[in-house]
Enzyme design. Structure first.
Site, PDB file in Angstrom:
ATOM      1  N   TYR A 280      33.012  -4.073   4.442  1.00 45.23           N
ATOM      2  CA  TYR A 280      31.664  -3.873   4.974  1.00 45.23           C
ATOM      3  C   TYR A 280      30.973  -2.878   4.049  1.00 45.23           C
ATOM      4  O   TYR A 280      31.368  -1.708   3.982  1.00 45.23           O
ATOM      5  CB  TYR A 280      31.734  -3.326   6.396  1.00 45.23           C
ATOM      6  CG  TYR A 280      30.399  -3.326   7.126  1.00 45.23           C
ATOM      7  CD1 TYR A 280      30.043  -4.393   7.943  1.00 45.23           C
ATOM      8  CD2 TYR A 280      29.503  -2.273   6.997  1.00 45.23           C
ATOM      9  CE1 TYR A 280      28.835  -4.409   8.625  1.00 45.23           C
ATOM     10  CE2 TYR A 280      28.286  -2.278   7.670  1.00 45.23           C
ATOM     11  CZ  TYR A 280      27.958  -3.347   8.473  1.00 45.23           C
ATOM     12  OH  TYR A 280      26.755  -3.367   9.136  1.00 45.23           O
ATOM     13  N   TYR A 372      31.642  -4.499  17.570  1.00 50.46           N
ATOM     14  CA  TYR A 372      30.784  -3.407  17.110  1.00 50.46           C
ATOM     15  C   TYR A 372      31.165  -2.072  17.749  1.00 50.46           C
ATOM     16  O   TYR A 372      30.738  -1.023  17.298  1.00 50.46           O
ATOM     17  CB  TYR A 372      29.315  -3.720  17.410  1.00 50.46           C
ATOM     18  CG  TYR A 372      28.736  -4.827  16.554  1.00 50.46           C
ATOM     19  CD1 TYR A 372      29.496  -5.484  15.594  1.00 50.46           C
ATOM     20  CD2 TYR A 372      27.414  -5.232  16.718  1.00 50.46           C
ATOM     21  CE1 TYR A 372      28.968  -6.495  14.824  1.00 50.46           C
ATOM     22  CE2 TYR A 372      26.866  -6.242  15.939  1.00 50.46           C
ATOM     23  CZ  TYR A 372      27.646  -6.873  15.001  1.00 50.46           C
ATOM     24  OH  TYR A 372      27.106  -7.875  14.227  1.00 50.46           O
TER      25      TYR A 372
END
Length: 410
Positions: A280, A372
């Site tokens: 990421y 998340y």
């Protein structure tokens, strides 16, 4: 002519305010080729069908309105069907008509060319929009693969709507520091191992265990940092402690979801459990700047802020404008990816790299997701870990559809 020069050299490009049609006309005037805008040696002086725009019958003769590849729309011409040697484009032309009719809830109505004298304007308009979208997505796919630095290929697919490539997204392969933030990318020391799997290596020096087993799968618990061998180490590229730094080995597809979640990412190949999938990445900003941006993102209903709070809470990764494939990975309350903190050349514990590993076997065509809130999944862990997305002030409804869905992303 910056775009044409970029196409010729293949090493750089600059933004251009001119329209695609204008660039194509200028290139042809100067006899320059530019693959990125569709002008090649093959069609510089010849005509190649890019897509079909319309259909009509005149005097019992069938005609198609042709958009020529690398030529502006002002040069579109009506061509008799006998001149067309492009069965795939013809198939796409009629498939797009069927898609339009199905969206109007007309069942499985089939638009046969012999049934009509000409297309309705609304149908022709949709066919052109779909063709332009297809061309734009193909160009975006080529751009992504030019910019990525890993083995796995990137594909793009949209069979859901007319959405094209995102307008304000820039593909990067590693962290992009905001002004005033220094990312040290050179290690000070490295190991002297001849076999890093069996000898005292970089992880031991950091006080942790080697993260991978002999099959190069993750074997440590979430929350435990990964220390890979770095540029100072004597081991070579085949070292079993060099996994994340090689980038994703899998071919992935950015696709338009049908459940209202926008873009998503699916794998095109089988991914074994506990395997590294992707990093990421994004723009590294201060936590204060993240709070400011977070308020703006909340109003738009987007979530791209990721706190780097492994040991402190000073920095955040913002993947809204700058990022890689992970920018498009959706949330799930029952994810198949898990986050780990990674240190390679930069050993600053305030700035870990973020790696996503599979929690179970992921089959071809399956969407990739992570939580998340960063809760564990599968056999790896059921505990929350320290690395978590930036705190949001507005609750966002979750659309993951899993049995264990919490109802909200945050």
């Amino acid at each position: 002519m910056a775009a044409a020069a970029a196409g010729a050299r293949g090493a750089w490009c600059v933004p251009c305010l001119a329209s695609l049609d204008t660039l194509q006309e200028l290139c042809r005037k100067e006899k320059l080729t530019c693959k990125s805008i569709g002008i090649t040696k093959r069609n510089l002086n010849n005509y190649e069908v890019e897509y079909l725009c319309d259909y009509k019958i005149e005097k019992d003769m069938e005609y198609y309105l042709v958009k020529w590849k690398g030529w502006p729309e002002t040069t579109n011409t009506w061509e008799p069907s006998r001149n067309l040697k492009c069965p795939l484009l013809l198939e796409q032309f009629y498939n797009d008509q069927r898609d339009y009719l199905s969206q109007l809830k007309q069942g499985k109505a089939v638009m046969l060319k012999n049934d009509i004298k000409s297309l309705k304007p609304a149908i022709a308009e949709y066919v052109v929009k779909k063709a332009k979208q297809r061309v734009a997505l193909q160009r975006w796919q080529e751009e992504l693969n030019r910019k990525k630095n890993h083995k796995g290929m990137i594909f793009v697919e949209n069979t859901v709507d007319l959405e094209g490539p995102p307008l304000d997204f820039y593909y990067i392969n590693e962290y992009k520091p905001a002004p005033g933030i220094n990312l040290t990318n050179e290690a000070i020391v490295g190991c002297m191992c001849t076999d890093c799997f069996f000898e005292k290596c970089c992880p031991a020096e950091a006080g942790v265990h080697l993260a991978y087993n002999k099959k190069r799968q993750i074997k440590i618990q979430p929350g435990t940092p990964i220390y890979e061998c770095n540029s100072r180490c004597k081991c070579g590229p085949d070292c079993p402690n060099r996994i994340v730094q090689k980038g994703t080995p899998y071919s992935l597809c950015i696709f338009r979801t049908s459940n209202g979640c926008g873009w998503g990412v699916k794998t095109l190949v089988k991914i074994k459990r506990m395997s590294f999938v992707m990093e990421y990445v994004g723009e590294v900003i201060t936590s204060e700047e993240a709070e400011r941006r977070g308020q703006l993102y909340d109003n738009k209903g987007i979530t791209y802020l990721f706190d780097l709070d492994y040991e402190s809470d000073e920095f955040t990764v913002d993947a809204a404008r700058y990022g890689n494939v992970s920018h498009f990975v959706n949330h799930s309350c029952d994810p198949n990816l898990q986050v780990f903190n990674v240190f390679i050349d930069n050993l600053d514990t305030r700035l870990p790299r973020i790696a996503l590993f599979s929690t179970r076997t992921i089959h071809p065509g399956e969407e990739l997701t992570f939580d998340y809130q960063m809760k564990g999944s599968g056999d790896i862990s059921s505990e929350s870990i320290d690395l978590s997305p930036a705190k949001k002030r507005v609750r966002t409804v979750c659309k993951c559809g899993s049995v264990s869905c919490r109802g909200y992303l945050n």
